[in-house]
Design a protein around this motif. Structure first.
Motif, PDB file in Angstrom:
ATOM      1  N   UNK A 191     -38.910  81.904   4.889  1.00 17.41           N
ATOM      2  CA  UNK A 191     -37.546  82.421   4.743  1.00 17.41           C
ATOM      3  C   UNK A 191     -36.637  81.894   5.839  1.00 17.41           C
ATOM      4  N   UNK A 192     -37.136  81.854   7.062  1.00 22.23           N
ATOM      5  CA  UNK A 192     -36.359  81.340   8.189  1.00 22.23           C
ATOM      6  C   UNK A 192     -36.060  79.852   8.006  1.00 22.23           C
ATOM      7  N   UNK A 193     -37.074  79.091   7.638  1.00 28.30           N
ATOM      8  CA  UNK A 193     -36.881  77.651   7.427  1.00 28.30           C
ATOM      9  C   UNK A 193     -35.929  77.380   6.266  1.00 28.30           C
ATOM     10  N   UNK A 194     -36.076  78.129   5.185  1.00 32.19           N
ATOM     11  CA  UNK A 194     -35.195  77.888   4.038  1.00 32.19           C
ATOM     12  C   UNK A 194     -33.752  78.273   4.378  1.00 32.19           C
ATOM     13  N   UNK A 195     -33.557  79.308   5.205  1.00 33.17           N
ATOM     14  CA  UNK A 195     -32.200  79.666   5.641  1.00 33.17           C
ATOM     15  C   UNK A 195     -31.618  78.565   6.533  1.00 33.17           C
ATOM     16  N   UNK A 196     -32.448  78.059   7.453  1.00 36.57           N
ATOM     17  CA  UNK A 196     -31.992  76.954   8.303  1.00 36.57           C
ATOM     18  C   UNK A 196     -31.651  75.731   7.467  1.00 36.57           C
ATOM     19  N   UNK A 197     -32.487  75.449   6.485  1.00 39.69           N
ATOM     20  CA  UNK A 197     -32.232  74.313   5.605  1.00 39.69           C
ATOM     21  C   UNK A 197     -30.943  74.527   4.827  1.00 39.69           C
ATOM     22  N   UNK A 198     -30.722  75.731   4.366  1.00 35.87           N
ATOM     23  CA  UNK A 198     -29.491  76.051   3.641  1.00 35.87           C
ATOM     24  C   UNK A 198     -28.261  75.854   4.532  1.00 35.87           C
ATOM     25  N   UNK A 199     -28.360  76.299   5.781  1.00 35.23           N
ATOM     26  CA  UNK A 199     -27.254  76.116   6.731  1.00 35.23           C
ATOM     27  C   UNK A 199     -26.984  74.631   6.983  1.00 35.23           C
ATOM     28  N   UNK A 200     -28.061  73.873   7.149  1.00 35.35           N
ATOM     29  CA  UNK A 200     -27.909  72.431   7.380  1.00 35.35           C
ATOM     30  C   UNK A 200     -27.318  71.757   6.147  1.00 35.35           C
ATOM     31  N   UNK A 201     -27.738  72.207   4.961  1.00 32.55           N
ATOM     32  CA  UNK A 201     -27.188  71.640   3.725  1.00 32.55           C
ATOM     33  C   UNK A 201     -25.679  71.891   3.639  1.00 32.55           C
ATOM     34  N   UNK A 202     -25.236  73.077   4.065  1.00 27.74           N
ATOM     35  CA  UNK A 202     -23.800  73.368   4.079  1.00 27.74           C
ATOM     36  C   UNK A 202     -23.065  72.434   5.040  1.00 27.74           C
ATOM     37  N   UNK A 203     -23.631  72.268   6.232  1.00 27.22           N
ATOM     38  CA  UNK A 203     -23.039  71.340   7.216  1.00 27.22           C
ATOM     39  C   UNK A 203     -22.999  69.923   6.646  1.00 27.22           C
ATOM     40  N   UNK A 204     -24.083  69.549   5.989  1.00 23.89           N
ATOM     41  CA  UNK A 204     -24.178  68.205   5.423  1.00 23.89           C
ATOM     42  C   UNK A 204     -23.136  67.991   4.336  1.00 23.89           C
ATOM     43  N   UNK A 205     -22.915  68.986   3.507  1.00 26.69           N
ATOM     44  CA  UNK A 205     -21.899  68.874   2.453  1.00 26.69           C
ATOM     45  C   UNK A 205     -20.517  68.660   3.064  1.00 26.69           C
ATOM     46  N   UNK A 206     -20.214  69.389   4.121  1.00 32.10           N
ATOM     47  CA  UNK A 206     -18.919  69.220   4.794  1.00 32.10           C
ATOM     48  C   UNK A 206     -18.808  67.829   5.402  1.00 32.10           C
ATOM     49  N   UNK A 207     -19.888  67.374   6.029  1.00 32.72           N
ATOM     50  CA  UNK A 207     -19.884  66.044   6.645  1.00 32.72           C
ATOM     51  C   UNK A 207     -19.715  64.940   5.609  1.00 32.72           C
ATOM     52  N   UNK A 208     -20.374  65.111   4.459  1.00 34.30           N
ATOM     53  CA  UNK A 208     -20.250  64.121   3.380  1.00 34.30           C
ATOM     54  C   UNK A 208     -18.814  64.048   2.862  1.00 34.30           C
ATOM     55  N   UNK A 209     -18.202  65.230   2.694  1.00 36.01           N
ATOM     56  CA  UNK A 209     -16.808  65.245   2.224  1.00 36.01           C
ATOM     57  C   UNK A 209     -15.901  64.533   3.224  1.00 36.01           C
ATOM     58  N   UNK A 210     -16.082  64.820   4.495  1.00 33.48           N
ATOM     59  CA  UNK A 210     -15.269  64.192   5.536  1.00 33.48           C
ATOM     60  C   UNK A 210     -15.496  62.679   5.548  1.00 33.48           C
ATOM     61  N   UNK A 211     -16.759  62.279   5.500  1.00 32.46           N
ATOM     62  CA  UNK A 211     -17.098  60.853   5.490  1.00 32.46           C
ATOM     63  C   UNK A 211     -16.449  60.157   4.297  1.00 32.46           C
ATOM     64  N   UNK A 212     -16.591  60.736   3.112  1.00 32.62           N
ATOM     65  CA  UNK A 212     -16.021  60.120   1.907  1.00 32.62           C
ATOM     66  C   UNK A 212     -14.496  60.049   1.966  1.00 32.62           C
ATOM     67  N   UNK A 213     -13.856  61.058   2.559  1.00 30.89           N
ATOM     68  CA  UNK A 213     -12.392  61.028   2.690  1.00 30.89           C
ATOM     69  C   UNK A 213     -11.957  59.888   3.612  1.00 30.89           C
ATOM     70  N   UNK A 214     -12.654  59.716   4.703  1.00 26.71           N
ATOM     71  CA  UNK A 214     -12.331  58.631   5.645  1.00 26.71           C
ATOM     72  C   UNK A 214     -12.598  57.273   4.995  1.00 26.71           C
TER      73      UNK A 214
END
Length: 181
Positions: free
Chosen positions: A116-139
């Motif tokens: 549960x802890x690992x999957x929550x951490x993975x979920x948090x990282x996935x959210x960060x990654x989605x934001x980073x991907x959007x920013x990267x694609x915009x640039x």
């Protein structure tokens, strides 16, 4: 007549310099946005072995999926080129989705605090990654527009600026994966 010619030359030189500076700035922005995304990808990369170990303890007979993730993960992240990082991450995405789908077969795994802890951490990282991907694609979009649009495309060609690839999702990843944690 000479002043008109000199004026035109000065305007052209100024335009080239302004456009070149703009291309340099956008190129640096692309590098910076990839580096930001790269940090998040590295976090995710480091979470994967822990997730695999926890799942492996419960799903010993699901070796194919786990073996594939381990094989992909065993390459050194820092030694990969930017393109190889993106390709490897896309492959790992598919395998992680399979692992998360396995959870449904193992109710005791869903209740495991480590999982549960690992999957929550993975979920948090996935959210960060989605934001980073959007920013990267915009640039990258702004950079590509500058490289492709007239008349800045002439300056881009002269100085060797080429279109950059956006981070995209494969068709398989667009499909809805049912994972209940």
């Amino acid at each position: 007549m000479l002043y008109v010619f000199i004026g035109i030359v000065v305007i052209i030189i100024l335009y080239v310099l302004i456009t070149l500076n703009s291309l340099i700035k956008l190129n640096n922005d692309v590098k910076e946005s990839f580096a930001t995304m790269d940090v998040v990808l590295k976090k995710r990369w480091d979470l994967i072995p822990n997730l695999v170990e926890v799942v492996k303890a419960y799903a010993a007979h699901e070796k194919n999926t786990l073996t594939e993730v381990i094989a992909l993960r065993n390459s050194s992240y820092d030694d990969l080129s930017d393109k190889e990082k993106l390709e490897t991450i896309e492959k790992i995405n598919k395998e992680i989705n399979k692992i998360m789908a396995l959870v449904e077969k193992y109710p005791e795994l869903k209740a495991n605090t480590n999982f549960l802890n690992l999957s929550q951490n993975l979920s948090d990282v996935e959210d960060e990654l989605a934001k980073s991907r959007r920013y990267y694609n915009a640039i990258v979009r702004m950079y590509n527009n500058k490289v492709e649009m007239i008349p800045s495309n002439l300056v881009a060609k002269i100085f060797g600026y080429k279109i950059k690839d956006m981070f995209s999702v494969e068709d398989e990843e667009r499909e809805n994966v049912e994972v209940k944690l």
